[in-house]
Design a protein around this motif. Structure first.
Motif, PDB file in Angstrom:
ATOM      1  N   TYR A 139     -51.621  -8.630 -25.415  1.00  0.00           N
ATOM      2  CA  TYR A 139     -50.513  -9.191 -24.629  1.00  0.00           C
ATOM      3  C   TYR A 139     -49.389  -8.197 -24.391  1.00  0.00           C
ATOM      4  O   TYR A 139     -49.012  -7.954 -23.246  1.00  0.00           O
ATOM      5  CB  TYR A 139     -49.957 -10.435 -25.338  1.00  0.00           C
ATOM      6  N   LEU A 140     -48.845  -7.636 -25.450  1.00  0.00           N
ATOM      7  CA  LEU A 140     -47.679  -6.765 -25.318  1.00  0.00           C
ATOM      8  C   LEU A 140     -48.104  -5.340 -24.971  1.00  0.00           C
ATOM      9  O   LEU A 140     -48.134  -4.442 -25.810  1.00  0.00           O
ATOM     10  CB  LEU A 140     -46.856  -6.780 -26.605  1.00  0.00           C
ATOM     11  N   THR A 141     -48.428  -5.158 -23.701  1.00  0.00           N
ATOM     12  CA  THR A 141     -48.711  -3.830 -23.171  1.00  0.00           C
ATOM     13  C   THR A 141     -47.676  -3.520 -22.093  1.00  0.00           C
ATOM     14  O   THR A 141     -47.120  -4.425 -21.478  1.00  0.00           O
ATOM     15  CB  THR A 141     -50.114  -3.761 -22.560  1.00  0.00           C
ATOM     16  N   THR A 142     -47.444  -2.248 -21.857  1.00  0.00           N
ATOM     17  CA  THR A 142     -46.433  -1.871 -20.863  1.00  0.00           C
ATOM     18  C   THR A 142     -46.820  -2.368 -19.476  1.00  0.00           C
ATOM     19  O   THR A 142     -45.985  -2.910 -18.737  1.00  0.00           O
ATOM     20  CB  THR A 142     -46.254  -0.342 -20.841  1.00  0.00           C
ATOM     21  N   ASN A 143     -48.086  -2.195 -19.099  1.00  0.00           N
ATOM     22  CA  ASN A 143     -48.535  -2.667 -17.791  1.00  0.00           C
ATOM     23  C   ASN A 143     -48.433  -4.186 -17.686  1.00  0.00           C
ATOM     24  O   ASN A 143     -48.025  -4.721 -16.650  1.00  0.00           O
ATOM     25  CB  ASN A 143     -49.973  -2.221 -17.530  1.00  0.00           C
ATOM     26  N   GLY A 144     -48.825  -4.884 -18.761  1.00  0.00           N
ATOM     27  CA  GLY A 144     -48.724  -6.344 -18.763  1.00  0.00           C
ATOM     28  C   GLY A 144     -47.275  -6.796 -18.660  1.00  0.00           C
ATOM     29  O   GLY A 144     -46.955  -7.759 -17.962  1.00  0.00           O
ATOM     30  N   PHE A 145     -46.395  -6.083 -19.351  1.00  0.00           N
ATOM     31  CA  PHE A 145     -44.958  -6.369 -19.318  1.00  0.00           C
ATOM     32  C   PHE A 145     -44.435  -6.288 -17.882  1.00  0.00           C
ATOM     33  O   PHE A 145     -43.696  -7.167 -17.418  1.00  0.00           O
ATOM     34  CB  PHE A 145     -44.235  -5.366 -20.222  1.00  0.00           C
ATOM     35  N   ILE A 146     -44.812  -5.239 -17.174  1.00  0.00           N
ATOM     36  CA  ILE A 146     -44.344  -5.028 -15.798  1.00  0.00           C
ATOM     37  C   ILE A 146     -44.959  -6.049 -14.852  1.00  0.00           C
ATOM     38  O   ILE A 146     -44.261  -6.642 -14.013  1.00  0.00           O
ATOM     39  CB  ILE A 146     -44.671  -3.596 -15.333  1.00  0.00           C
TER      40      ILE A 146
END
Length: 409
Positions: A139-146
């Motif tokens: 869940y907490l990935t940079t791409n997912g965050f964006i």
């Protein structure tokens, strides 16, 4: 509705709206320049800047999204109380595109703000490192965050566009009654608002401490937003009350309704926060109590006490007074105070993730003011672009009827 009300009632915003917009822009430029100097000149300037930026962004985002939520509530329930502040709420709602652009620095500072975005080798706590190893793969990935942020802003911009588009189209003689359209959007829109704000709160605030979880945290952020928005609407209507047409529109009954909304939101805010504390403290789980242990020590406990007294106890007692809620000249001071305590509450939620002892930096003051300057400039620009009252909307009859014109607030 016929064109008669337009001849008797001029809904044009007063010139002071444009003047405040220009002055707000100057404030934004001046404090923005100071913030940039701090960013490059101070020893920990970059870290302090991004922390303060997230704080300021969440504060002003709350006013915009809370305004959209209240506007949708008004479309579903009706009432003159919402007509007099409808364009104020709409102008705040239409700042969402600006806030989408203002989110870019948060993305740029993701590695400075969030532990999960940093290399796992830098984390000394073995258990936290193992926990992050699992969650950063799902869940907490940079791409997912964006990508999730893009989705949230897409939903908010869509709702803002639809509500604003139909509102603008009603500003002419013989315009179609869009009441049913507003209701058709507002019902699902409030549900979408609830879900997106909750997940955004998890992504942008709760994940600052990835070891902590709370199932009610999204609601805590949500109710803070609508409280901020109603207080902001009261402040703006007080500024405009010195000029026509607000001096003719705003009656003690409408002010009283706004005060009752402030009281209701204050009580619900206290209920959600107390519920979160009670559930976590009763459960006494290591993954949950760290949130309060950190915020009750190192001087942060005094901030928490200030919030309890000045964000709930005193405003609650004052808002029980009916005469007080009917007087815009008095109510505006409490609304301003609550807006300040909303900032303190967000400060207490966000900053302890970075400092175990109570610390207030220059950036914590300068950066939110800079963001607020640009946001207010755009808000007042929006406010001046449309009439202050949708006079051709059937619901405006509650404001334009003669019996509403004799009372001052």
């Amino acid at each position: 509705m016929s064109a008669t009300p337009m001849k008797q009632f001029d809904p044009t915003p007063p010139p002071v709206v444009r003047k405040i917009s220009q002055r707000s822009l100057i404030v934004g430029v001046v404090f923005g320049t100071i913030a940039i100097v701090c960013f490059f000149a101070l020893p920990n300037g970059r870290e302090e800047f991004f922390r303060a930026y997230l704080l300021g962004f969440m504060a002003w985002l709350g006013v915009a999204l809370g305004s959209m939520a209240i506007l949708m509530i008004r479309h579903l329930t009706g009432g003159g109380w919402g007509v007099v502040i409808r364009r104020i709420l709409g102008a705040a709602m239409r700042t969402v595109p600006l806030l989408a652009a203002l989110f870019i620095p948060v993305i740029l500072g993701v590695h400075k703000l969030y532990l999960w975005a940093q290399p796992l080798e830098n984390i000394q706590d073995k258990h936290l490192r193992e926990h992050l190893k699992d969650i950063t793969q799902t869940y907490l990935t940079t791409n997912g965050f964006i990508l999730r942020a893009v989705f949230y802003f897409a939903i908010w911009n869509l709702l803002s566009f639809l509500l604003s588009h139909w509102s603008k189209r009603s500003d002419r003689t013989g315009a179609r009654d869009n009441t049913d359209r507003f209701k058709a959007v507002s019902g699902p829109g409030l549900i979408l608002y609830g879900f997106t704000v909750s997940f955004a709160a998890i992504d942008w605030v709760m994940s600052l401490d990835p070891s902590w979880t709370s199932t009610i945290f999204g609601l805590v952020v949500l109710i803070g937003q609508v409280l901020s928005a109603m207080c902001f609407a009261v402040v703006v209507e007080r500024i405009l009350f010195n000029y026509k047409p607000m001096s003719e529109m705003l009656t003690p009954d409408f002010v009283h309704d706004h005060g009752k909304w402030m009281l209701a939101f204050t009580m619900v805010w206290a209920y959600f926060n107390f519920s979160q504390w009670l559930i976590i403290w009763a459960g006494n789980l290591p993954t949950e109590i760290t949130y309060y242990i950190r915020r009750l020590n190192g001087g942060w406990g005094y901030v928490g006490l200030i919030i309890v007294i000045f964000h709930f106890a005193i405003p609650f007692a004052i808002l029980l007074s009916r005469p007080f809620k009917r007087n815009i000249r008095k109510l505006v001071w409490l609304a301003t105070w609550l807006l300040l305590t909303r900032y303190v509450d967000l400060f207490w939620i966000i900053e302890p993730n970075f400092s175990k002892t109570l610390t207030v930096t220059l950036a914590d003051i300068v950066v939110p003011i800079a963001i607020g300057g640009f946001w207010l400039a755009y808000f007042f620009h929006n406010l001046g672009a449309l009439p202050l009252l949708p006079v051709y909307d059937p619901s405006a009859v509650e404001v334009l009827q003669p019996e509403h014109h004799h009372g001052g607030a």
